[in-house]
Design a protein around this motif. Structure first.
Motif, PDB file in Angstrom:
ATOM      1  N   GLU A 207     -46.472  53.178-102.899  1.00  0.00           N
ATOM      2  CA  GLU A 207     -47.066  53.198-104.243  1.00  0.00           C
ATOM      3  C   GLU A 207     -46.887  51.857-104.950  1.00  0.00           C
ATOM      4  O   GLU A 207     -47.777  51.402-105.670  1.00  0.00           O
ATOM      5  N   LYS A 208     -45.751  51.200-104.721  1.00  0.00           N
ATOM      6  CA  LYS A 208     -45.538  49.885-105.322  1.00  0.00           C
ATOM      7  C   LYS A 208     -46.490  48.849-104.730  1.00  0.00           C
ATOM      8  O   LYS A 208     -47.046  48.018-105.455  1.00  0.00           O
TER       9      LYS A 208
ATOM     10  N   ALA B 187     -49.399  49.550-103.207  1.00  0.00           N
ATOM     11  CA  ALA B 187     -50.782  49.928-103.502  1.00  0.00           C
ATOM     12  C   ALA B 187     -51.209  49.478-104.882  1.00  0.00           C
ATOM     13  O   ALA B 187     -52.405  49.260-105.139  1.00  0.00           O
ATOM     14  N   ALA B 188     -50.252  49.294-105.802  1.00  0.00           N
ATOM     15  CA  ALA B 188     -50.586  48.840-107.148  1.00  0.00           C
ATOM     16  C   ALA B 188     -51.128  47.414-107.139  1.00  0.00           C
ATOM     17  O   ALA B 188     -51.728  46.969-108.120  1.00  0.00           O
ATOM     18  N   ASN B 189     -50.913  46.680-106.028  1.00  0.00           N
ATOM     19  CA  ASN B 189     -51.404  45.298-105.925  1.00  0.00           C
ATOM     20  C   ASN B 189     -52.812  45.218-105.342  1.00  0.00           C
ATOM     21  O   ASN B 189     -53.303  44.119-105.103  1.00  0.00           O
ATOM     22  N   TRP B 190     -53.412  46.373-105.092  1.00  0.00           N
ATOM     23  CA  TRP B 190     -54.738  46.400-104.483  1.00  0.00           C
ATOM     24  C   TRP B 190     -55.701  47.218-105.351  1.00  0.00           C
ATOM     25  O   TRP B 190     -55.310  48.189-105.990  1.00  0.00           O
TER      26      TRP B 190
ATOM     27  N   PRO C  87     -41.679  42.226-108.437  1.00  0.00           N
ATOM     28  CA  PRO C  87     -42.384  42.200-107.146  1.00  0.00           C
ATOM     29  C   PRO C  87     -42.096  43.443-106.332  1.00  0.00           C
ATOM     30  O   PRO C  87     -40.968  43.925-106.296  1.00  0.00           O
ATOM     31  N   ALA C  88     -43.143  43.953-105.709  1.00  0.00           N
ATOM     32  CA  ALA C  88     -42.963  45.136-104.854  1.00  0.00           C
ATOM     33  C   ALA C  88     -42.357  44.718-103.532  1.00  0.00           C
ATOM     34  O   ALA C  88     -42.276  43.549-103.197  1.00  0.00           O
ATOM     35  N   ALA C  89     -41.951  45.680-102.803  1.00  0.00           N
ATOM     36  CA  ALA C  89     -41.362  45.414-101.486  1.00  0.00           C
ATOM     37  C   ALA C  89     -42.093  46.213-100.435  1.00  0.00           C
ATOM     38  O   ALA C  89     -42.603  47.292-100.702  1.00  0.00           O
ATOM     39  N   VAL C  90     -42.156  45.654 -99.252  1.00  0.00           N
ATOM     40  CA  VAL C  90     -42.787  46.337 -98.135  1.00  0.00           C
ATOM     41  C   VAL C  90     -41.687  46.934 -97.270  1.00  0.00           C
ATOM     42  O   VAL C  90     -40.768  46.235 -96.864  1.00  0.00           O
ATOM     43  N   VAL C  91     -41.775  48.187 -96.993  1.00  0.00           N
ATOM     44  CA  VAL C  91     -40.799  48.855 -96.153  1.00  0.00           C
ATOM     45  C   VAL C  91     -41.510  49.452 -94.964  1.00  0.00           C
ATOM     46  O   VAL C  91     -42.414  50.265 -95.127  1.00  0.00           O
TER      47      VAL C  91
END
Length: 438
Positions: free
Chosen positions: A188-189, A191-194, A208-212
């Motif tokens: 969800e974090k 996806a907010a950048n797209w 900044p979001a993180a990719v896990v």
């Protein structure tokens, strides 16, 4: 007259003897003369000292080996001494063997203590991280490593039992759901950048979001990679398609193992990659929560691997009845081929000891189809087949082919159709089912 003369002479002799005895006693009791002692000392000092006997080479070699303080190195030196000096004195060889045994016991005690400490530390750390990895995972890992190293001790059995006991359905389901929740929050974090399939970057002032990366069942989540700054293309997760963060600088090592010894060396430099256009960023993939049926299937496969470890340990520890029961339960679950091969090998050995040719044929066939059988096992398969088929190998390959098709479902291949108005990239993709298939 003669008798009187003799008596007189005898009496005079006795008197003379009595007078001489006290003088002799007084002379014996007289203290030593200091001057005489001083004169005797230089004479003794002038006596030549005895030359020490030269130590034989076999004794020098023994002393060098037995004098090593490190128990592990002393074991190696004593073994070499015994091998290199078969004609040495039996006394030296006997003492060398005795010292070797003592050193082995000392080294075993030291290694056991170190191993115990390492295990206790690993379990203590695992208990602090049960929110990301269940404790049974650590127990099973320790048991598997001990069994893989040929250590079928009481502790190995205890670790395997604890690991298997912890793999109940509720614990497994809760862990999978917890991992899914973590992946969903990370998604969800990102996806907010797209928006509408395009990367727009994080909102101004937003963290900044993180990719896990989604972890495998029961495994700890992958490392977190910080998201890029606003307006920049998102960095790929390490190991993901499209590349990842730059590799750490330093020598490029490669490792080779020979006779159980692993050695590092510097690998030759890799050729510079051809320049290419970096791939376009891709939107994150929404994680899916597996169904209960899917999780039960996954749990059954993981339990089979833990059962295989425990069963093999029990067989080695002489608890054959319980070990066979657990191994057959794992075999019936049809786990991954590498796990299935280990189970089949243990069951084959048991069937061979019992003289059960039908079971031998079953388990040797599984080993052959797994691709993990050795030359002796392939030879044993031929022999068992001939025993049960009138001394002929006819039909063996046909049986193996039919079994392969039964146990390995063939997947359908659909030709790719390029969407309309799509420009060709000039690239070709080759996919191999297994090495050498392409």
């Amino acid at each position: 007259m003669k008798h009187a003369l003799r008596f007189t002479l005898a009496l005079l002799a006795l008197v003379a003897l009595a007078a001489a005895v006290p003088g002799a006693q007084s002379a014996a009791q007289k203290p030593p003369d200091p001057k005489a002692a001083d004169q005797a000392a230089p004479a003794a000092a002038q006596k030549p000292a005895e030359t020490p006997q030269e130590l034989p080479d076999e004794a020098k070699a023994f002393n060098a080996a037995a004098g090593e303080k490190n128990p592990l190195k002393r074991i190696e030196l004593l073994e070499k001494y015994i091998a290199d000096n078969p004609k040495a004195s039996s006394t030296l060889l006997g003492m060398a063997r005795s010292q070797l045994q003592t050193s082995l016991m000392a080294a075993m005690k030291d290694v056991t203590a170190r191993n115990q400490k390492a295990i206790e530390t690993e379990i203590a750390d695992a208990k602090k991280a049960t929110d990301t990895r269940p404790l049974y995972f650590t127990y099973n890992s320790i048991a598997s490593r001990l069994a893989g190293g040929g250590v079928y001790s009481e502790e190995a059995e205890d670790m395997a039992r604890k690991g298997l006991a912890g793999m109940d359905e509720k614990t497994y389901f809760d862990n999978r759901k917890r991992l899914y929740d973590r992946d969903r929050v990370a998604y969800e974090k990102q996806a907010a950048n797209w928006k509408d399939g395009k990367y727009i970057g994080p909102a101004a002032g937003a963290a900044p979001a993180a990719v896990v990366a989604a972890p495998a069942a029961g495994a700890a989540p992958a490392a977190v990679v910080a998201a890029p700054a606003a307006g920049a293309a998102p960095a790929a997760v390490a190991g993901a398609r499209g590349g990842g963060p730059a590799a750490a600088t330093g020598p490029n090592y490669r490792f080779t193992t020979k006779d159980g010894i692993t050695q590092a060396s510097i690998a030759p430099p890799r050729p510079a990659p051809a320049p290419r256009t970096p791939p376009a960023p891709r939107p994150p993939t929404k994680p899916t929560m597996p169904t209960d049926a899917e999780m039960r299937t996954s749990l059954r496969s993981e339990r089979a691997s833990a059962q295989a470890t425990l069963g093999q340990i029990l067989m080695k520890r002489g608890k054959s009845d319980e070990g066979l029961k657990i191994l057959k339960e794992a075999y019936a679950a049809k786990p991954a081929s590498y796990t299935m091969a280990g189970i089949a090998r243990s069951l084959y050995e048991a069937a061979k000891s019992a003289g059960n040719e039908a079971d031998q044929l079953e388990y040797l066939s599984v080993l052959a189809l797994s691709g993990r059988g050795n030359a002796d096992e392939f030879k044993a398969l031929d022999e068992v087949w001939k025993k049960t088929h009138n001394g002929s190998l006819d039909g063996l390959e046909t049986m193996l082919d039919a079994r392969w098709r039964r146990d390995n479902v063939r997947f359908a291949v659909t030709p790719y159709t390029r969407p309309a108005n799509t420009k060709p990239t000039g690239r070709t993709v080759l996919a191999e089912v297994f090495p050498g298939a392409g």
